[in-house]
Design a protein around this motif. Sequence first.
Motif, PDB file in Angstrom:
ATOM      1  N   ASN A 121      10.034   5.583  -3.272  1.00  0.00           N
ATOM      2  CA  ASN A 121      10.387   4.467  -2.391  1.00  0.00           C
ATOM      3  C   ASN A 121       9.821   3.147  -2.901  1.00  0.00           C
ATOM      4  OD1 ASN A 121      11.936   5.913  -0.529  1.00  0.00           O
ATOM      5  ND2 ASN A 121      10.126   6.557   0.591  1.00  0.00           N
ATOM      6  N   VAL A 122       8.630   3.175  -3.472  1.00  0.00           N
ATOM      7  CA  VAL A 122       8.040   1.950  -4.026  1.00  0.00           C
ATOM      8  C   VAL A 122       8.910   1.442  -5.168  1.00  0.00           C
ATOM      9  CG1 VAL A 122       6.077   0.997  -5.294  1.00  0.00           C
ATOM     10  CG2 VAL A 122       5.681   2.478  -3.324  1.00  0.00           C
ATOM     11  N   GLN A 123       9.379   2.336  -6.025  1.00  0.00           N
ATOM     12  CA  GLN A 123      10.233   1.941  -7.148  1.00  0.00           C
ATOM     13  C   GLN A 123      11.505   1.256  -6.643  1.00  0.00           C
ATOM     14  OE1 GLN A 123      10.416   5.872  -8.893  1.00  0.00           O
ATOM     15  NE2 GLN A 123       9.386   5.124 -10.729  1.00  0.00           N
ATOM     16  N   GLN A 124      12.115   1.797  -5.615  1.00  0.00           N
ATOM     17  CA  GLN A 124      13.333   1.209  -5.054  1.00  0.00           C
ATOM     18  C   GLN A 124      13.037  -0.137  -4.394  1.00  0.00           C
ATOM     19  OE1 GLN A 124      14.895   4.237  -2.468  1.00  0.00           O
ATOM     20  NE2 GLN A 124      15.573   5.528  -4.156  1.00  0.00           N
ATOM     21  N   LEU A 125      11.917  -0.229  -3.701  1.00  0.00           N
ATOM     22  CA  LEU A 125      11.552  -1.453  -2.996  1.00  0.00           C
ATOM     23  C   LEU A 125      11.323  -2.618  -3.952  1.00  0.00           C
ATOM     24  CD1 LEU A 125      10.749  -2.958  -0.399  1.00  0.00           C
ATOM     25  CD2 LEU A 125       8.438  -2.061  -0.733  1.00  0.00           C
ATOM     26  N   VAL A 126      10.541  -2.408  -5.004  1.00  0.00           N
ATOM     27  CA  VAL A 126      10.209  -3.518  -5.907  1.00  0.00           C
ATOM     28  C   VAL A 126      11.436  -4.049  -6.648  1.00  0.00           C
ATOM     29  CG1 VAL A 126       7.789  -2.877  -6.154  1.00  0.00           C
ATOM     30  CG2 VAL A 126       9.449  -2.047  -7.818  1.00  0.00           C
ATOM     31  N   LYS A 127      12.474  -3.230  -6.783  1.00  0.00           N
ATOM     32  CA  LYS A 127      13.709  -3.697  -7.411  1.00  0.00           C
ATOM     33  C   LYS A 127      14.438  -4.695  -6.518  1.00  0.00           C
ATOM     34  CE  LYS A 127      14.487   0.472 -10.128  1.00  0.00           C
ATOM     35  NZ  LYS A 127      15.327   1.662 -10.290  1.00  0.00           N
ATOM     36  N   SER A 149      -2.893   5.269  -3.375  1.00  0.00           N
ATOM     37  CA  SER A 149      -4.065   6.125  -3.181  1.00  0.00           C
ATOM     38  C   SER A 149      -3.746   7.587  -3.471  1.00  0.00           C
ATOM     39  CB  SER A 149      -4.619   5.975  -1.763  1.00  0.00           C
ATOM     40  OG  SER A 149      -3.647   6.359  -0.818  1.00  0.00           O
ATOM     41  N   GLY A 150      -2.546   7.842  -3.942  1.00  0.00           N
ATOM     42  CA  GLY A 150      -2.160   9.214  -4.283  1.00  0.00           C
ATOM     43  C   GLY A 150      -1.745   9.286  -5.740  1.00  0.00           C
ATOM     44  N   PRO A 183       0.850  -1.189   0.000  1.00  0.00           N
ATOM     45  CA  PRO A 183       0.000   0.000   0.000  1.00  0.00           C
ATOM     46  C   PRO A 183       0.889   1.244   0.000  1.00  0.00           C
ATOM     47  CG  PRO A 183       0.121  -0.902   2.205  1.00  0.00           C
ATOM     48  CD  PRO A 183       0.923  -1.816   1.302  1.00  0.00           C
ATOM     49  N   SER A 184       0.447   2.282  -0.686  1.00  0.00           N
ATOM     50  CA  SER A 184       1.267   3.482  -0.777  1.00  0.00           C
ATOM     51  C   SER A 184       0.384   4.727  -0.861  1.00  0.00           C
ATOM     52  CB  SER A 184       2.147   3.398  -2.029  1.00  0.00           C
ATOM     53  OG  SER A 184       2.891   4.586  -2.210  1.00  0.00           O
ATOM     54  N   TYR A 185       0.929   5.822  -0.356  1.00  0.00           N
ATOM     55  CA  TYR A 185       0.286   7.126  -0.516  1.00  0.00           C
ATOM     56  C   TYR A 185       1.375   8.124  -0.879  1.00  0.00           C
ATOM     57  CZ  TYR A 185      -2.154  11.476   0.300  1.00  0.00           C
ATOM     58  OH  TYR A 185      -2.699  12.726   0.137  1.00  0.00           O
ATOM     59  N   ASN A 186       1.426   8.478  -2.157  1.00  0.00           N
ATOM     60  CA  ASN A 186       2.410   9.443  -2.671  1.00  0.00           C
ATOM     61  C   ASN A 186       3.845   9.072  -2.292  1.00  0.00           C
ATOM     62  OD1 ASN A 186       0.504  11.064  -3.934  1.00  0.00           O
ATOM     63  ND2 ASN A 186       0.176  12.304  -2.129  1.00  0.00           N
ATOM     64  N   ASP A 187       4.182   7.806  -2.435  1.00  0.00           N
ATOM     65  CA  ASP A 187       5.513   7.340  -2.064  1.00  0.00           C
ATOM     66  C   ASP A 187       6.161   6.572  -3.221  1.00  0.00           C
ATOM     67  OD1 ASP A 187       7.529   7.322  -0.208  1.00  0.00           O
ATOM     68  OD2 ASP A 187       6.843   5.495   0.795  1.00  0.00           O
ATOM     69  N   GLY A 188       5.919   7.046  -4.422  1.00  0.00           N
ATOM     70  CA  GLY A 188       6.369   6.362  -5.623  1.00  0.00           C
ATOM     71  C   GLY A 188       7.858   6.096  -5.683  1.00  0.00           C
TER      72      GLY A 188
END
Length: 69
Positions: free
Chosen positions: A17-23, A35-36, A10-15
């Motif tokens: 960090n999400v990009q780094q995490l999924v790598k 949701s953002g 789940p994320s709210y305007n944290d793109g």
Amino acid sequence: MAVLISIIIPSYNDGKNVQQLVKRIPKEDIVVVESGETAYFTSLPKHVRAYKGEKGRAKQMNLGANQAK
């Protein structure tokens, strides 16, 4: 028998960090529910499925669980 693990993020305007995490996560069933701002969706790896959801972690997790394999 192979076990498939679904990872719901789940994320709210944290793109960023999400990009780094999924790598860093092995190529499992990864579902991002934002949701953002969703502009970063286009730069996610192909194996990541991303959805726009309502605000609220429970709503995001439920949407992700419904979309998980």
